[in-house]
Design a protein around this motif. Structure first.
Motif, PDB file in Angstrom:
ATOM      1  N   MET A   1       0.844  -1.177   0.000  1.00  0.00           N
ATOM      2  CA  MET A   1       0.000   0.000   0.000  1.00  0.00           C
ATOM      3  C   MET A   1       0.892   1.244   0.000  1.00  0.00           C
ATOM      4  O   MET A   1       1.966   1.244   0.589  1.00  0.00           O
ATOM      5  N   LYS A   2       0.400   2.276  -0.660  1.00  0.00           N
ATOM      6  CA  LYS A   2       1.159   3.531  -0.726  1.00  0.00           C
ATOM      7  C   LYS A   2       0.725   4.480   0.387  1.00  0.00           C
ATOM      8  O   LYS A   2      -0.433   4.479   0.799  1.00  0.00           O
ATOM      9  N   PHE A   3       1.683   5.292   0.826  1.00  0.00           N
ATOM     10  CA  PHE A   3       1.437   6.262   1.892  1.00  0.00           C
ATOM     11  C   PHE A   3       2.098   7.586   1.539  1.00  0.00           C
ATOM     12  O   PHE A   3       3.165   7.620   0.927  1.00  0.00           O
ATOM     13  N   ILE A   4       1.447   8.671   1.949  1.00  0.00           N
ATOM     14  CA  ILE A   4       2.018  10.012   1.854  1.00  0.00           C
ATOM     15  C   ILE A   4       2.626  10.326   3.215  1.00  0.00           C
ATOM     16  O   ILE A   4       1.946  10.247   4.237  1.00  0.00           O
ATOM     17  N   VAL A   5       3.904  10.664   3.210  1.00  0.00           N
ATOM     18  CA  VAL A   5       4.594  11.031   4.449  1.00  0.00           C
ATOM     19  C   VAL A   5       4.941  12.511   4.356  1.00  0.00           C
ATOM     20  O   VAL A   5       5.586  12.944   3.397  1.00  0.00           O
ATOM     21  N   VAL A  28      15.243   4.875   4.423  1.00  0.00           N
ATOM     22  CA  VAL A  28      14.035   4.309   5.010  1.00  0.00           C
ATOM     23  C   VAL A  28      14.354   2.900   5.501  1.00  0.00           C
ATOM     24  O   VAL A  28      15.291   2.270   5.020  1.00  0.00           O
ATOM     25  N   PRO A  29      13.576   2.389   6.458  1.00  0.00           N
ATOM     26  CA  PRO A  29      13.833   1.043   6.979  1.00  0.00           C
ATOM     27  C   PRO A  29      13.601  -0.041   5.922  1.00  0.00           C
ATOM     28  O   PRO A  29      12.859   0.174   4.961  1.00  0.00           O
ATOM     29  N   ASP A  30      14.214  -1.191   6.124  1.00  0.00           N
ATOM     30  CA  ASP A  30      13.916  -2.352   5.292  1.00  0.00           C
ATOM     31  C   ASP A  30      12.413  -2.600   5.351  1.00  0.00           C
ATOM     32  O   ASP A  30      11.804  -2.467   6.410  1.00  0.00           O
ATOM     33  N   GLY A  31      11.831  -2.933   4.226  1.00  0.00           N
ATOM     34  CA  GLY A  31      10.400  -3.172   4.178  1.00  0.00           C
ATOM     35  C   GLY A  31       9.594  -1.949   3.774  1.00  0.00           C
ATOM     36  O   GLY A  31       8.377  -2.029   3.612  1.00  0.00           O
ATOM     37  N   VAL A  32      10.265  -0.810   3.633  1.00  0.00           N
ATOM     38  CA  VAL A  32       9.619   0.416   3.152  1.00  0.00           C
ATOM     39  C   VAL A  32      10.314   0.803   1.855  1.00  0.00           C
ATOM     40  O   VAL A  32      11.539   0.923   1.809  1.00  0.00           O
ATOM     41  N   ASN A  33       9.552   0.977   0.808  1.00  0.00           N
ATOM     42  CA  ASN A  33      10.082   1.347  -0.497  1.00  0.00           C
ATOM     43  C   ASN A  33       9.816   2.827  -0.730  1.00  0.00           C
ATOM     44  O   ASN A  33       8.661   3.247  -0.804  1.00  0.00           O
ATOM     45  N   LEU A  34      10.874   3.615  -0.826  1.00  0.00           N
ATOM     46  CA  LEU A  34      10.755   5.050  -1.084  1.00  0.00           C
ATOM     47  C   LEU A  34      10.540   5.261  -2.574  1.00  0.00           C
ATOM     48  O   LEU A  34      11.417   4.968  -3.386  1.00  0.00           O
ATOM     49  N   LEU A  35       9.364   5.757  -2.960  1.00  0.00           N
ATOM     50  CA  LEU A  35       9.048   5.997  -4.367  1.00  0.00           C
ATOM     51  C   LEU A  35       9.501   7.374  -4.822  1.00  0.00           C
ATOM     52  O   LEU A  35       9.789   7.577  -5.997  1.00  0.00           O
ATOM     53  N   GLY A  36       9.542   8.332  -3.897  1.00  0.00           N
ATOM     54  CA  GLY A  36       9.995   9.680  -4.222  1.00  0.00           C
ATOM     55  C   GLY A  36       9.945  10.558  -2.992  1.00  0.00           C
ATOM     56  O   GLY A  36       9.152  10.310  -2.074  1.00  0.00           O
ATOM     57  N   ARG A  37      10.820  11.560  -2.964  1.00  0.00           N
ATOM     58  CA  ARG A  37      10.859  12.475  -1.820  1.00  0.00           C
ATOM     59  C   ARG A  37      11.186  13.869  -2.339  1.00  0.00           C
ATOM     60  O   ARG A  37      12.047  14.043  -3.191  1.00  0.00           O
ATOM     61  N   TRP A  38      10.456  14.861  -1.794  1.00  0.00           N
ATOM     62  CA  TRP A  38      10.629  16.248  -2.196  1.00  0.00           C
ATOM     63  C   TRP A  38      10.746  17.125  -0.959  1.00  0.00           C
ATOM     64  O   TRP A  38      10.031  16.936   0.024  1.00  0.00           O
ATOM     65  N   ALA A  52       4.559   0.263   1.563  1.00  0.00           N
ATOM     66  CA  ALA A  52       4.868  -0.696   2.625  1.00  0.00           C
ATOM     67  C   ALA A  52       3.659  -1.579   2.890  1.00  0.00           C
ATOM     68  O   ALA A  52       2.521  -1.143   2.743  1.00  0.00           O
ATOM     69  N   ASP A  53       3.928  -2.817   3.283  1.00  0.00           N
ATOM     70  CA  ASP A  53       2.867  -3.740   3.675  1.00  0.00           C
ATOM     71  C   ASP A  53       2.728  -3.816   5.187  1.00  0.00           C
ATOM     72  O   ASP A  53       1.737  -4.325   5.689  1.00  0.00           O
ATOM     73  N   ASP A  54       3.727  -3.322   5.901  1.00  0.00           N
ATOM     74  CA  ASP A  54       3.771  -3.426   7.363  1.00  0.00           C
ATOM     75  C   ASP A  54       3.788  -2.018   7.957  1.00  0.00           C
ATOM     76  O   ASP A  54       4.784  -1.303   7.849  1.00  0.00           O
ATOM     77  N   THR A  55       2.690  -1.613   8.587  1.00  0.00           N
ATOM     78  CA  THR A  55       2.632  -0.261   9.151  1.00  0.00           C
ATOM     79  C   THR A  55       3.590  -0.081  10.324  1.00  0.00           C
ATOM     80  O   THR A  55       3.961   1.048  10.646  1.00  0.00           O
ATOM     81  N   ALA A  56       4.032  -1.155  10.943  1.00  0.00           N
ATOM     82  CA  ALA A  56       5.026  -1.033  12.011  1.00  0.00           C
ATOM     83  C   ALA A  56       6.335  -0.465  11.459  1.00  0.00           C
ATOM     84  O   ALA A  56       7.027   0.291  12.149  1.00  0.00           O
ATOM     85  N   LEU A  58       6.476   1.705   9.036  1.00  0.00           N
ATOM     86  CA  LEU A  58       6.214   3.134   8.876  1.00  0.00           C
ATOM     87  C   LEU A  58       6.312   3.858  10.214  1.00  0.00           C
ATOM     88  O   LEU A  58       6.826   4.971  10.290  1.00  0.00           O
ATOM     89  N   ALA A  59       5.823   3.213  11.257  1.00  0.00           N
ATOM     90  CA  ALA A  59       5.920   3.803  12.595  1.00  0.00           C
ATOM     91  C   ALA A  59       7.378   3.961  12.987  1.00  0.00           C
ATOM     92  O   ALA A  59       7.771   4.996  13.536  1.00  0.00           O
ATOM     93  N   ALA A  60       8.193   2.965  12.700  1.00  0.00           N
ATOM     94  CA  ALA A  60       9.624   3.045  13.017  1.00  0.00           C
ATOM     95  C   ALA A  60      10.283   4.195  12.266  1.00  0.00           C
ATOM     96  O   ALA A  60      11.108   4.926  12.822  1.00  0.00           O
ATOM     97  N   MET A  61       9.893   4.365  11.014  1.00  0.00           N
ATOM     98  CA  MET A  61      10.450   5.452  10.207  1.00  0.00           C
ATOM     99  C   MET A  61      10.084   6.809  10.807  1.00  0.00           C
ATOM    100  O   MET A  61      10.927   7.697  10.935  1.00  0.00           O
ATOM    101  N   ALA A  62       8.824   6.978  11.177  1.00  0.00           N
ATOM    102  CA  ALA A  62       8.375   8.245  11.758  1.00  0.00           C
ATOM    103  C   ALA A  62       9.049   8.490  13.103  1.00  0.00           C
ATOM    104  O   ALA A  62       9.488   9.614  13.395  1.00  0.00           O
TER     105      ALA A  62
END
Length: 94
Positions: A1-5, A28-38, A52-56, A58-62
């Motif tokens: 699933m895609k997320f806006i950070v 970004v952590p393993d398991g998170v694919n960075l598609l683009g950053r501005w 990412a498929d694992d929201t945990a 994403l929580a670690a990244m934040a």
């Protein structure tokens, strides 16, 4: 699933943010694919799109940046995904 950070930092954190980003490259952590950053010009603001498929993960990244930045993570849909959801909504008579 895609997320806006999205992130926003305080001016007092600017030097610490620059130092950490230059040291880590903002990886970004393993398991998170960075598609683009501005990054916004002239401030500690920016946005990225990640997958990412694992929201945990994403929580670690934040949390890795939460001492310096306010971070929000929001689910995101493509136009096609939104169109499919809207079509189902219309078909249900909503």
């Amino acid at each position: 699933m895609k997320f806006i950070v999205q992130w926003k930092g305080l001016p007092s954190a600017e030097n610490a943010v620059i130092e950490r980003f230059m040291k880590t490259g903002g990886q970004v952590p393993d398991g998170v694919n960075l598609l683009g950053r501005w990054h916004a010009i002239g401030g500690l603001r920016g946005v990225s799109i990640v997958e990412a498929d694992d929201t945990a993960k994403l929580a670690a990244m934040a949390l890795a940046w939460s001492d310096l930045l306010e971070v929000s993570v929001l689910p995101a849909l493509t136009d096609e995904e939104l169109g499919a959801a809207l079509g189902k909504h219309q078909a249900a008579g909503q």
